[in-house]
Design a protein around this motif. Structure first.
Motif, PDB file in Angstrom:
ATOM      1  N   ASP A 132       0.826  -1.176   0.015  1.00  0.00           N
ATOM      2  CA  ASP A 132      -0.057   0.041  -0.105  1.00  0.00           C
ATOM      3  C   ASP A 132       0.933   1.234   0.060  1.00  0.00           C
ATOM      4  N   ARG A 133       1.867   1.335   0.933  1.00  0.00           N
ATOM      5  CA  ARG A 133       2.693   2.511   0.885  1.00  0.00           C
ATOM      6  C   ARG A 133       3.658   2.452  -0.385  1.00  0.00           C
ATOM      7  N   TYR A 134       3.913   1.308  -0.976  1.00  0.00           N
ATOM      8  CA  TYR A 134       4.602   1.499  -2.208  1.00  0.00           C
ATOM      9  C   TYR A 134       3.912   2.319  -3.394  1.00  0.00           C
ATOM     10  N   ILE A 135       2.520   1.656  -3.459  1.00  0.00           N
ATOM     11  CA  ILE A 135       1.535   2.259  -4.500  1.00  0.00           C
ATOM     12  C   ILE A 135       1.279   3.795  -4.202  1.00  0.00           C
ATOM     13  N   ASP A 139       2.789   5.698  -7.362  1.00  0.00           N
ATOM     14  CA  ASP A 139       1.769   6.250  -8.120  1.00  0.00           C
ATOM     15  C   ASP A 139       0.636   7.264  -7.426  1.00  0.00           C
ATOM     16  N   PRO A 140       1.096   8.233  -6.833  1.00  0.00           N
ATOM     17  CA  PRO A 140       0.069   8.965  -5.811  1.00  0.00           C
ATOM     18  C   PRO A 140      -0.926   9.566  -6.568  1.00  0.00           C
ATOM     19  N   LEU A 141      -1.008   9.752  -7.983  1.00  0.00           N
ATOM     20  CA  LEU A 141      -1.868  10.479  -8.758  1.00  0.00           C
ATOM     21  C   LEU A 141      -3.238   9.239  -8.929  1.00  0.00           C
ATOM     22  N   ARG A 142      -2.607   8.181  -9.069  1.00  0.00           N
ATOM     23  CA  ARG A 142      -3.730   6.915  -9.202  1.00  0.00           C
ATOM     24  C   ARG A 142      -4.086   5.999  -8.074  1.00  0.00           C
ATOM     25  N   TYR A 143      -3.632   6.470  -6.729  1.00  0.00           N
ATOM     26  CA  TYR A 143      -3.566   5.754  -5.871  1.00  0.00           C
ATOM     27  C   TYR A 143      -5.229   5.630  -5.377  1.00  0.00           C
ATOM     28  N   ALA A 144      -5.990   6.781  -5.327  1.00  0.00           N
ATOM     29  CA  ALA A 144      -7.448   6.695  -4.852  1.00  0.00           C
ATOM     30  C   ALA A 144      -8.102   5.636  -5.793  1.00  0.00           C
ATOM     31  N   SER A 145      -7.885   5.596  -7.280  1.00  0.00           N
ATOM     32  CA  SER A 145      -8.572   4.706  -8.027  1.00  0.00           C
ATOM     33  C   SER A 145      -8.073   2.898  -7.798  1.00  0.00           C
ATOM     34  N   LYS A 218      12.740   0.394  -3.407  1.00  0.00           N
ATOM     35  CA  LYS A 218      11.911   1.164  -4.356  1.00  0.00           C
ATOM     36  C   LYS A 218      11.502   2.579  -3.943  1.00  0.00           C
ATOM     37  N   ILE A 219      10.717   2.326  -2.801  1.00  0.00           N
ATOM     38  CA  ILE A 219      10.331   3.529  -2.051  1.00  0.00           C
ATOM     39  C   ILE A 219      11.053   4.595  -1.790  1.00  0.00           C
ATOM     40  N   CYS A 220      12.210   4.232  -1.428  1.00  0.00           N
ATOM     41  CA  CYS A 220      13.638   5.123  -1.017  1.00  0.00           C
ATOM     42  C   CYS A 220      13.885   5.833  -2.430  1.00  0.00           C
ATOM     43  N   ILE A 221      13.895   5.103  -3.293  1.00  0.00           N
ATOM     44  CA  ILE A 221      14.331   5.711  -4.704  1.00  0.00           C
ATOM     45  C   ILE A 221      13.429   6.740  -5.185  1.00  0.00           C
ATOM     46  N   VAL A 222      12.379   6.194  -5.198  1.00  0.00           N
ATOM     47  CA  VAL A 222      11.017   7.177  -5.816  1.00  0.00           C
ATOM     48  C   VAL A 222      11.038   8.263  -4.874  1.00  0.00           C
ATOM     49  N   ALA A 223      10.967   8.260  -3.669  1.00  0.00           N
ATOM     50  CA  ALA A 223      10.705   9.338  -2.707  1.00  0.00           C
ATOM     51  C   ALA A 223      11.728  10.375  -2.780  1.00  0.00           C
ATOM     52  N   LYS A 224      12.977   9.915  -3.178  1.00  0.00           N
ATOM     53  CA  LYS A 224      14.257  10.625  -3.364  1.00  0.00           C
ATOM     54  C   LYS A 224      14.234  11.724  -4.390  1.00  0.00           C
ATOM     55  N   LYS A 225      13.458  10.867  -5.560  1.00  0.00           N
ATOM     56  CA  LYS A 225      13.329  11.720  -6.990  1.00  0.00           C
ATOM     57  C   LYS A 225      12.262  12.632  -6.636  1.00  0.00           C
ATOM     58  N   GLN A 226      11.209  12.325  -6.089  1.00  0.00           N
ATOM     59  CA  GLN A 226      10.048  13.017  -5.930  1.00  0.00           C
ATOM     60  C   GLN A 226      10.486  14.309  -5.132  1.00  0.00           C
ATOM     61  N   ALA A 227      11.207  14.377  -4.123  1.00  0.00           N
ATOM     62  CA  ALA A 227      11.391  14.988  -3.056  1.00  0.00           C
ATOM     63  C   ALA A 227      12.285  16.376  -3.831  1.00  0.00           C
ATOM     64  N   ALA A 238       7.043  16.715   0.662  1.00  0.00           N
ATOM     65  CA  ALA A 238       8.434  16.034   0.661  1.00  0.00           C
ATOM     66  C   ALA A 238       8.621  15.410   2.150  1.00  0.00           C
ATOM     67  N   LYS A 239       8.342  15.840   2.934  1.00  0.00           N
ATOM     68  CA  LYS A 239       8.475  15.296   4.523  1.00  0.00           C
ATOM     69  C   LYS A 239       7.592  14.187   4.436  1.00  0.00           C
ATOM     70  N   SER A 240       6.381  14.301   3.881  1.00  0.00           N
ATOM     71  CA  SER A 240       5.419  13.109   4.090  1.00  0.00           C
ATOM     72  C   SER A 240       6.077  11.753   3.318  1.00  0.00           C
ATOM     73  N   GLU A 241       6.639  11.966   2.289  1.00  0.00           N
ATOM     74  CA  GLU A 241       7.376  11.059   1.414  1.00  0.00           C
ATOM     75  C   GLU A 241       8.613  10.486   2.218  1.00  0.00           C
ATOM     76  N   LYS A 242       9.242  11.182   2.826  1.00  0.00           N
ATOM     77  CA  LYS A 242      10.504  10.807   3.668  1.00  0.00           C
ATOM     78  C   LYS A 242       9.896  10.184   4.841  1.00  0.00           C
ATOM     79  N   LYS A 243       8.834  10.553   5.388  1.00  0.00           N
ATOM     80  CA  LYS A 243       8.289   9.905   6.730  1.00  0.00           C
ATOM     81  C   LYS A 243       7.839   8.444   6.194  1.00  0.00           C
TER      82      LYS A 243
END
Length: 331
Positions: A132-135, A139-145, A218-227, A238-243
């Motif tokens: 769930d956290r990985y999705i 893919d935050p934009l499509r997470y709700a769907s 994968k979460i670390c890599i994606v969160a770092k890029k997004q941040a 950014a803080k939310s992704e790091k958390k």
């Protein structure tokens, strides 16, 4: 004639578990202060585990703001951990102290099954929450769907069904032939074939470990890029992704610390996993993971501290308390 005790050549005193039964097992008498210290420790950890997980369960059940797919998964994890603190911890703690089994032959067969079902379900919940956290991060934009409460509930039911069937498979012989669980009155041992132990290692250690670690990386890599891209717009995201990445990292570490020692001991000590002091210690460490989970998943978040304050001050009994804003203090 009833035998109450005996003394061997090394002046160690032994007592019979059931003095009025000639088929009773014997036990070594330990100093009273050892019993008191260990019982206090077991009681404290058990109560603490039940208390924390009850706070999580009541919070998610009562407050409407917390009715999200992620929190539904955390709710399932808290239920499993609550059972651990309420049933498994006290019994496993008594097994660690008392060499005698005082809970009867039927519960001797059922207890390992409950243990396996609940611990496996707890592990399954960790995996589902990691997915769930990985999705959410990837893919935050499509997470709700892609993720909703109905799918979260379905995954929870599937997880518990799998845990039940898997535990039945592993403990089939023990449940079908309960007489193998004891050789004298007051004994309860669990004998698992080496092949089943290896299967258990693959199913509940190697595979979940690979999944969780892979998702975490994968979460670390994606969160770092997004941040890097989000920092210029807002620090909050950014803080939310790091958390999320940091929390899952703690999950991985605690998970490994709790599970790896048990399987090393199970493979080293041998097939008889019920009458070994080392194995009982490892079981207890597994149970301790259920005390850590609510700390990791809930107490790291401000909404939990706010909801806990409302619960402990009995404000949840006020009219419309389920609509309280738990995120108003977050920045």
């Amino acid at each position: 004639m009833s035998n109450w005790g005996a003394t061997n050549t090394e002046n160690e005193t032994f007592q019979y578990c059931f003095p009025n039964n000639n088929l009773s097992c014997t036990k070594n008498v330990k100093p009273g202060f050892e019993y008191i210290i260990v019982y206090i420790f077991i009681s404290t950890i058990s109560v603490f585990t039940v208390f924390l997980n009850l706070l999580v369960i009541i919070s998610i059940s009562h407050f409407k703001q917390l009715h999200t797919p992620t929190n539904v998964l955390i709710f399932s994890l808290a239920v499993a951990d609550l059972i651990v603190g309420l049933i498994l911890m006290p019994v496993q703690g008594i097994k660690l102290i008392e060499p005698c089994w005082f809970f009867g032959e039927i519960f001797c067969s059922i207890f390992p099954f409950i243990f396996y079902v609940v611990v496996t379900a707890s592990l399954g919940n960790l995996i589902i929450i990691s997915v769930d956290r990985y999705i959410a991060v990837n893919d935050p934009l499509r997470y709700a769907s892609r993720v909703n409460i109905n799918r979260a509930v379905f995954s929870i039911v599937a997880n518990w069904v799998f845990s039940f069937v898997y535990s039945l498979f592993i403990l089939y012989d023990s449940l079908l032939y309960p007489e193998k669980n004891y050789t004298c009155i007051g004994e309860c041992i669990l004998v698992i074939k080496l092949g089943y132990i290896i299967t258990d290692v693959l199913v509940t250690l190697v595979t979940p470990c690979c999944l969780i670690i892979t998702l975490y990386l994968k979460i670390c890599i994606v969160a770092k890029k997004q941040a890097k891209h989000i920092n210029s717009l807002t620090d909050k995201k950014a803080k939310s992704e790091k958390k999320a990445a940091r929390t899952l990292g703690i999950i991985v570490m605690v998970y490994l610390l709790c599970w790896i020692p048990y399987y090393i001991a199970a493979l080293t000590v041998g097939q008889d996993t019920g009458d070994s002091f080392v194995i009982n210690i490892m079981y207890w460490i597994l149970c301790m993971n259920s005390c850590m989970n609510p700390l990791i998943y809930a107490m790291f978040y401000k909404w939990f501290r706010i909801s806990a304050k409302y619960i402990l001050t009995l404000k949840i009994f006020k009219p419309s308390s389920e609509y309280f804003n738990l995120f108003m203090e977050e920045k």
